[in-house]
Structures are given as structure tokens and as C-alpha cells.
Design an enzyme around this catalytic site. Structure first.
Site, PDB file in Angstrom:
ATOM      1  N   CYS A 299       0.792  -1.239   0.000  1.00 57.09           N
ATOM      2  CA  CYS A 299       0.000   0.000   0.000  1.00 57.09           C
ATOM      3  C   CYS A 299       0.822   1.287   0.000  1.00 57.09           C
ATOM      4  CB  CYS A 299      -0.955   0.001   1.176  1.00 57.09           C
ATOM      5  SG  CYS A 299      -2.209  -1.263   1.018  1.00 57.09           S
TER       6      CYS A 299
ATOM      7  N   LYS B  16       2.887   2.145  -3.168  1.00 60.99           N
ATOM      8  CA  LYS B  16       2.013   2.352  -4.331  1.00 60.99           C
ATOM      9  C   LYS B  16       1.162   3.620  -4.165  1.00 60.99           C
ATOM     10  CE  LYS B  16      -1.622  -0.488  -4.429  1.00 60.99           C
ATOM     11  NZ  LYS B  16      -2.925   0.163  -4.433  1.00 60.99           N
TER      12      LYS B  16
HETATM   13  C1  UDX Z   1      -1.033  -0.239   5.485  1.00 62.32           C
HETATM   14  C2  UDX Z   1      -2.013   0.562   6.332  1.00 62.32           C
HETATM   15  O1  UDX Z   1      -1.633   0.473   7.711  1.00 62.32           O
HETATM   16  C3  UDX Z   1      -3.432   0.062   6.121  1.00 62.32           C
HETATM   17  O2  UDX Z   1      -4.345   0.883   6.848  1.00 62.32           O
HETATM   18  C4  UDX Z   1      -3.749   0.135   4.641  1.00 62.32           C
HETATM   19  O3  UDX Z   1      -5.056  -0.325   4.390  1.00 62.32           O
HETATM   20  C5  UDX Z   1      -2.741  -0.657   3.841  1.00 62.32           C
HETATM   21  O4  UDX Z   1      -1.419  -0.182   4.126  1.00 62.32           O
HETATM   22  P1  UDX Z   1       0.156  -2.599   5.673  1.00 62.32           P
HETATM   23  O5  UDX Z   1       0.907  -2.227   4.446  1.00 62.32           O
HETATM   24  O6  UDX Z   1      -0.450  -3.948   5.747  1.00 62.32           O
HETATM   25  O7  UDX Z   1      -1.028  -1.577   5.945  1.00 62.32           O
HETATM   26  O8  UDX Z   1       1.166  -2.521   6.911  1.00 62.32           O
HETATM   27  P2  UDX Z   1       1.575  -1.488   8.071  1.00 62.32           P
HETATM   28  O9  UDX Z   1       1.491  -2.209   9.348  1.00 62.32           O
HETATM   29  O10 UDX Z   1       0.870  -0.219   7.967  1.00 62.32           O
HETATM   30  O11 UDX Z   1       3.136  -1.296   7.750  1.00 62.32           O
HETATM   31  C6  UDX Z   1       3.594  -0.773   6.521  1.00 62.32           C
HETATM   32  C7  UDX Z   1       5.086  -0.622   6.525  1.00 62.32           C
HETATM   33  O12 UDX Z   1       5.493   0.423   7.376  1.00 62.32           O
HETATM   34  C8  UDX Z   1       5.850  -1.864   7.015  1.00 62.32           C
HETATM   35  O13 UDX Z   1       6.965  -2.094   6.175  1.00 62.32           O
HETATM   36  C9  UDX Z   1       6.292  -1.496   8.409  1.00 62.32           C
HETATM   37  O14 UDX Z   1       7.474  -2.158   8.800  1.00 62.32           O
HETATM   38  C10 UDX Z   1       6.510  -0.004   8.269  1.00 62.32           C
HETATM   39  N1  UDX Z   1       6.387   0.732   9.533  1.00 62.32           N
HETATM   40  C11 UDX Z   1       5.198   0.789  10.193  1.00 62.32           C
HETATM   41  C12 UDX Z   1       7.494   1.394  10.066  1.00 62.32           C
HETATM   42  O15 UDX Z   1       8.591   1.369   9.485  1.00 62.32           O
HETATM   43  N2  UDX Z   1       7.354   2.105  11.226  1.00 62.32           N
HETATM   44  C13 UDX Z   1       6.173   2.173  11.901  1.00 62.32           C
HETATM   45  O16 UDX Z   1       6.131   2.833  12.945  1.00 62.32           O
HETATM   46  C14 UDX Z   1       5.063   1.489  11.376  1.00 62.32           C
END
Ligand code: UDX
Length: 429
Positions: A260, A263
Site C-alpha cells: 500500500c 504504491k
Molecule cells: C497499510 C495501512 O496500515 C493500512 O491501513 C492500509 O489499508 C494498507 O497499508 P500494511 O501495508 O499492511 O497496511 O502494513 P503497516 O502495518 O501499515 O506497515 C507498513 C510498513 O510500514 C511496514 O513495512 C512497516 O514495517 C513499516 N512501519 C510501520 C514502520 O517502518 N514504522 C512504523 O512505525 C510502522
């Protein structure tokens, strides 16, 4: 209500299963017949906590069906949810061809008035186009309403995030569509925010871009912390108590990945450019993330004479814990670079390793973190799996040839590692 769901990826399948769990009669549609056959047997094509159990229960309860025959699913559905992918095109814009195909199929199949709900993340204005496109292609004299209902689930927590969503966004100006969506979601008992279709579409992008920005901001501050001798984890701890900032998404690391954020940031900046605007904040977040992903590799490159024929352990491949998804995972960029530099790579990930091996056949897979560390000159950590947190400095020292660790998720206390005899580098500390 009788529902159909187009697409059985993270968004479509989880929505379909949860709707069935709440009592609706749901038919999930996908073009992949093999996948359909497996789902009919109760086998989930994706790894999500609790999903397979709900899948099995609802098939047994005769509320959940799977088919590749779209016409039979759409023909007499009250509402059809679209949850197909909108992948990134080379120019950064969203590819809407899967959505268009589903719309054509809906238009050719429906035999009575129904509601089409766009759950996929789509650029602002797409719902208007969907409505027009379906109208232009209709085979029967029926009215098809179109509403936006973006999905906010995070992978690894998909069922929980759907069953206990923070809010349901309903995007429509049509009273009938509004009432239908209110009824469909009534059994979930969740807060509902009703807005126009375009605002609903924008809410989804605004949320994901804001979260990406928040992470990049923390990574930016983390890099500054390193230069001035502050500790980003302590800084985040001090920030999180401010309710205006919030406690989540403050973790610095090797950058965000997944299906997500990468993109959606590109899609939103593309949309802005189309309207003659430069979305500077989001562009900065994208740039910071690209540099952040290879920050530890750059550090290691300065420390080591060469990577040539050196055994390197890589712990964690998935873009985050709890999933086997590798899309845009920092491990991909780093392993590619390490291989280009001649490294001999041994990887371990509790569930994403097999997928990774398909992309990089030249890496060796280990059966455990300890096995991956055996004889390594250096170790990189890219995913904060719980089982890595439990590793002791002693394990690194005992197993590795040189106890040199680059931790991209700040899972260890630097002092603890140092005391344990590990040369340890992390982010922003
Ligand atoms: C995200 C959104 O959270 C969700 O609401 C949306 O619908 C889709 O995109 P997702 O991609 O599944 O969800 O994962 P998420 O837990 O949000 O993490 C995304 C990325 O950010 C991961 O690579 C994670 O490691 C990173 N991240 C997250 C960080 O580097 N630091 C943080 O504090 C939180």
C-alpha cells in the site's frame, strides 16, 4: 443480504469472509480457478491470523461460496463489492484495468437493480467513471448505484482490522446506496463516516500517505539523532504521550514496504501532478524511504573491506512481521545489492522464505535464525519477528564468525548487545 465480492486478495477475501461471518450470504469471485478450488476446500491462499478458521466455518454454515463464474455471482446479488488490485503502472499511476474488467462483467450480468461498492484503493474520481462505464455497458434495463467504501486493514491483522475497524467510510450522495451500506455494516456495530464519493476516495489516500509521511519523518529524525548523539527510540517515547501526535507509526527503521504505502504515495503524487500540483511532503517521504531502505547496507559497506564470498546472514524477509508478503520489502533491495557485491547469503524468515527463494534462487535458506547465523561475517535484520527479539548476544557471538549485527528494526538494546560482545548497529541510536 446477498453479496458478491470481486477479487480474493487481501481486501476481497477478508471482506467476503467477514461479511459471511456477520450473517450475509457471500459469493467470492476470482479468475484463478485453482485458487477457487482450494478456497472451496477451506484453504486460504493468504496467511492471516484467524482467516482460515472463519473460511471453513462459513463454508460449513452455507454462507460463503467461491466461483470463477462471475455471471452466476453477480446476476442476483444485492450488492457487489470490488476488491481487485490497482497495481502501480510504470509512471506511478494506478492501473485500473482489473476494475474495468469487473465493471464490464457486472454490467453484462446483473438482472435487477443493485449496488456496486468500490473497496479497492482508487484515484479520486474513479467511482464516477465506474458508474458511467457500467451504465454504458449494461445489458439489462436496471439501475446500478455505485458507492465508495475504502478498506483500511493492515496485513497480518486483516481479520481483526475488518471485524473491529476503527470506522466505516461510506462515500455516496445516493440515499438508497447509503441505506444499503448502513444495513450491510449494521451487524459490525462500528462508527460510520458518510461523505461524498470523491471525499471517500481521498480519505484512503490521505490516510496511507500521512502514515508513510509519519514513518519517513521519524526516519529523517532518526538519521539526525545519529549525527547529534540522541536516541530515536527515546525521542519517540517522549513524543507518543502527546495525543496530537499519537503513539503509533513512530518506529524508525529500514523504511516502509508492503502493497500500500509505496504504491499509494506514488499514485497520490501522480494525481497531484495531473492537476498541476507538486505534493512536496509526499515526494519527500518517498525519497527518504528509498534512501532509508539501503542505509544499513551503506554502513556495512564502509565497515567491511569487501562482501565478496563473505557469508552474510539475513534475518527477516517479509515487509513486516505476521505476513509472508515480500512486496517492496527492504530485504529485496538489500539482498540484491549484497548479491551484486558477491556476498554468499543465508536467509531465514519464519514464513516468507520460500517466496523469497523464488525471487533469489541463489540464496541459501536456513531452518532457523541460529542456523542462518552459523559462520556468518555479518548479519542484517530486516523484519522484527518475535523470535528474533528472543535471540541473545551470546547466540550471535557463539554462532557467527564475526559478531557484527546491522539491525534495521531496532529490536535490541545497543548497550545490552555491546555488553554481550556484539558489534551492533541500528537506526537512529
Ligand atoms: C497499510 C495501512 O496500515 C493500512 O491501513 C492500509 O489499508 C494498507 O497499508 P500494511 O501495508 O499492511 O497496511 O502494513 P503497516 O502495518 O501499515 O506497515 C507498513 C510498513 O510500514 C511496514 O513495512 C512497516 O514495517 C513499516 N512501519 C510501520 C514502520 O517502518 N514504522 C512504523 O512505525 C510502522
Amino acid at each position: 443480504m446477498k453479496l458478491a465480492v470481486a477479487g480474493t486478495g487481501y481486501v476481497g477475501l477478508v471482506a467476503g469472509v467477514c461479511f459471511a461471518e456477520k450473517g450475509h450470504q457471500v459469493t467470492c469471485v476470482d479468475v484463478d480457478e485453482e485458487k477457487i478450488a482450494r478456497m472451496r476446500e477451506g484453504i486460504s491462499p493468504i496467511y492471516e491470523a484467524g482467516l482460515e478458521e472463519l473460511l471453513k466455518n462459513n463454508i460449513a454454515a452455507n454462507r460463503l461460496f467461491f466461483t470463477s463464474d462471475f455471471a452466476s455471482a453477480y446476476r442476483d446479488a444485492d450488492a457487489i463489492f470490488i476488491g481487485v488490485g490497482t497495481p502501480e503502472k510504470p509512471d506511478g499511476s494506478a492501473n485500473l484495468s482489473y476494475i474495468a474488467t469487473v465493471c464490464r462483467q457486472i454490467a453484462q450480468s446483473v438482472t435487477h437493480d443493485c449496488l456496486v461498492v468500490v473497496k479497492s484503493t482508487v484515484p479520486v474520481g474513479t467511482n464516477d467513471k465506474v458508474e458511467q462505464y457500467i451504465k454504458d455497458n449494461l445489458s439489462a434495463d436496471v439501475k446500478v448505484r455505485v458507492a465508495s467504501n475504502p478498506e483500511f486493514l493492515a496485513q497480518g491483522n486483516a481479520v481483526h482490522d475488518t471485524m473491529h475497524a476503527t470506522r466505516i467510510i461510506i462515500g455516496t450522495d445516493d440515499d438508497v446506496a447509503e441505506k444499503m451500506l448502513q444495513d450491510i455494516y449494521a451487524p459490525f456495530d462500528l462508527p460510520v463516516v458518510s461523505v461524498s464519493r470523491r471525499s471517500a476516495e481521498m480519505i484512503k489516500y490521505a490516510c496511507n500517505n500521512f502514515l508513510a509521511l509519519k514513518i519517513s519523518y521519524m526516519n529523517d529524525i532518526a538519521n539526525l539523532c545519529e549525527l547529534v548523539g540522541a536516541n530515536i527510540d527515546d525521542v519517540a517515547e517522549g513524543m507518543r504521550y502527546d495525543p496530537r501526535i499519537g503513539a503509533k507509526f513512530l518506529k524508525a527503521g529500514v523504511g516502509y514496504g508492503g502493497s500500500c504505502f509505496p504504491k499509494d504515495t506514488k499514485a497520490l503524487t501522480f494525481l497531484a501532478r495531473q492537476h498541476g500540483m507538486h505534493l512536496k511532503t509526499v515526494d519527500a517521504a518517498v525519497d527518504i524511504n528509498a534512501a532509508q531502505k539501503i542505509k544499513l547496507f551503506e554502513k556495512a559497506k564502509k565497515r567491511l573491506m569487501t562482501f565478496e564470498n563473505m557469508r552474510i546472514a539475513v534475518l527477516g524477509l517479509a515487509f513486516k512481521p505476521g505476513t509472508d508478503d515480500l512486496r517492496e520489502a527492504p530485504s529485496l533491495d538489500n539482498v540484491k545489492l549484497l548479491l551484486e557485491h558477491g556476498a554468499d547469503i543465508v536467509c531465514y524468515d519464519p514464513i516468507a522464505a520460500e517466496n523469497f527463494k523464488k525471487k533469489f534462487p541463489e540464496v541459501t535458506l536456513a531452518n532457523s535464525a541460529e542456523e542462518a547465523l552459523e559462520g556468518a561475517f555479518c548479519c542484517f535484520i530486516f523484519t522484527e519477528w518475535e523470535e528474533f527479539v528472543r535471540l541473545s548476544p551470546e547466540t550471535f557471538r557463539r554462532k557467527m564468525r564475526v559478531p557484527l549485527v546491522y539491525d534495521g528494526r531496532n529490536i535490541f538494546d545497543p548497550e545490552y548487545m555491546k555488553r554481550g560482545g556484539v558489534e551492533y548497529y541500528s537506526i537512529g541510536r
